[in-house]
Design a protein around this motif. Structure first.
Motif: not given
Length: 493
Positions: A397-408
């Motif tokens: 899964p894509v994980v952003d700079r804050d380690y949050r998952l990202v919606e499709a």
């Protein structure tokens, strides 16, 4: 120059009680923990809502929990499926004698010097012992983590497994948890996944083991009773750190022989990941373009991770072994209490097989994420990546700079953005610090800051109302000093 007798002798261990007093003093000097500041919430049934649930009580989970607790997040729970003291692999499946990384910069500490692994080690063994140390002993590491958890009073609930995560319409998440012999529901505003290697998928096993009786093999991450391997022939798939440590442990428990079966034509000796052990990579890997991150991952995976030098030395002391390089295993057959491995057309017999074959990232293997997987964006879906990378990272899964998952699809599942991933699934997006004993503190601080920021923003209306209702005067009207007589006022020119 002789030491001043009036000064404390820092060469002698001060003991953990003294260290705990020092921890309390340092926290007091920093006014920590901060006072709770998050308005309490309730769900539709009037039940309590936790602000944060951390899944996993290993190094990263403890780092995140401590960073949040010291900053005033007190409605929080850490869930770990293992018994108390057995969080993470350190007291269970880790078979090394010491950690594999150098002693500097280790640990979950949230910026408090007396909470560091070094402070603990020096308090117990003395400064000289630390100076002479190269790698942190495994038993001491496990003891340090237990102490860290206890001295901060972190809310770890053991033998608790999350089996379902349901996204709610308001962005919160409802967790189904199996513990204490039953099942309960927990509503959380934020969920932080700190499950390490294998936490977003599981152990990677060769398909040809699917029909082999389980008593004849194990993955290197599983519990193994090595006393049962005394006098037996042991096979090991792989030659990385885990493979060598498991082989050494088997030989130390009296195994008759150990055979390594390795697909590569040589044993790797260069550990390229060591070039990335710096704060720049820990903090900055996620700033790279996806194509550049994929290149880093290609280099990390190209040669394979070698076993550390001290693990190789241990193997040499443990006993004789055989190394089969370029081993193409075409079949594995069970025959009673033994196995036959067909390697390059030749049979090899072993009594037990240890698959040190690593882990795979694939959320489909984790039933708790079945509701959220369809909503996630995956690294392999990026059309800018080479086809090789698209295939390799199809389930990351894509994980952003804050380690949050990202919606499709942005906005389609608000609850997904309230899930933070500090497990192996984050490596491609944010680097190896997500599962590193070196980067745990920095990674946890970033995720904790994001959690705190988003919770404050989400509660902005409550904070505004509190501000409007605030009515504590700085002073009473009667405290205002009486005006001075005109004759006593200084004339101004």
């Amino acid at each position: 120059m002789s030491p001043d007798p009036a000064l404390p002798d820092h060469t002698q261990p001060i003991g953990l009680h003294a260290l705990e007093a020092r921890v309390a003093q340092e926290l007091s000097l920093l006014d920590l923990p901060s006072a709770p500041w998050i308005p309490p919430q309730g769900d539709a049934a009037g039940e309590e809502v936790l602000d944060v649930v951390v899944i996993g009580g290993g190094v990263t989970g403890l780092a995140v929990a401590s960073s949040l607790l010291l900053r005033g997040v007190d409605r929080m729970l850490v869930l770990d499926r293992n018994p108390s003291g057995a969080e993470g692999p350190w007291a269970t499946s880790a078979r090394m004698k010491t950690l594999r990384t150098a002693k500097s910069g280790l640990g979950p500490t949230p910026g408090i010097s007396s909470l560091t692994p070094r402070a603990w080690y020096e308090a117990k063994y003395g400064v000289q012992a630390w100076d002479e140390l190269t790698y942190y002993p495994l038993d001491d590491w496990a003891s340090y983590l237990r102490w860290f958890k206890e001295v901060l009073g972190l809310p770890v609930h053991n033998e608790s497994e999350v089996v379902d995560v349901e996204p709610l319409a308001n962005g919160w998440l409802r967790l189904t948890v199996e513990d204490d012999g039953g099942t309960r529901l927990i509503t959380a505003r934020r969920v932080i996944v700190c499950t390490g290697y294998g936490g977003w998928g599981g152990a990677r096993l060769p398909a040809m083991l699917a029909n082999i009786p389980k008593y004849l093999y194990a993955h290197s991450s599983e519990m193994i009773d090595f006393s049962l391997l005394a006098g037996r022939r042991v096979g090991v798939l792989g030659v990385g750190a885990s493979a060598v440590d498991n082989a050494s442990t088997a030989l130390e428990h009296g195994a008759a022989s150990v055979d390594f079966f390795v697909r590569r034509n040589s044993v790797p000796s260069i550990h390229r990941a060591k070039a990335l052990i710096n704060i720049g990579c820990i903090e900055g890997f996620g700033e790279l373009a996806p194509e550049m991150r994929a290149e880093f991952m290609r280099l990390l995976q190209a040669d394979g991770a070698p076993p550390p030098g001290h693990s190789v030395q241990r193997l040499g002391q443990a006993g004789a072994h055989r190394l089969h390089l370029g081993a193409d295993i075409t079949a594995i057959h069970a025959d009673g209490d033994s196995l036959t491995l067909w390697v390059n057309g030749q049979p090899h017999n072993v009594d037990f097989l240890i698959a040190a074959t690593g882990f795979e990232v694939d959320g489909r293997r984790r039933p708790e994420w079945r509701r959220l997987l369809p909503q996630m964006r995956f690294v392999g879906k990026d059309p800018q990546l080479p086809e090789r990378a698209q295939q390799a990272f199809a389930h990351h899964p894509v994980v952003d700079r804050d380690y949050r998952l990202v919606e499709a699809e942005p906005g389609a599942c608000p609850a997904l953005r309230n899930v933070y991933c500090l497990a192996d699934a984050a490596i491609v997006s944010q680097g190896v610090a997500a599962v590193s004993v070196v980067g745990a503190g920095a990674v946890a601080a970033r995720a904790a800051t994001a959690v705190i920021s988003t919770l404050f923003a989400e509660d902005a209306g409550d904070h505004l109302a509190r501000m409007e209702q605030y009515s504590d005067p700085e002073f009473a009207e009667t405290d205002w000093p009486a005006p001075a007589p005109a004759s006593s006022m200084r004339r101004t020119q």
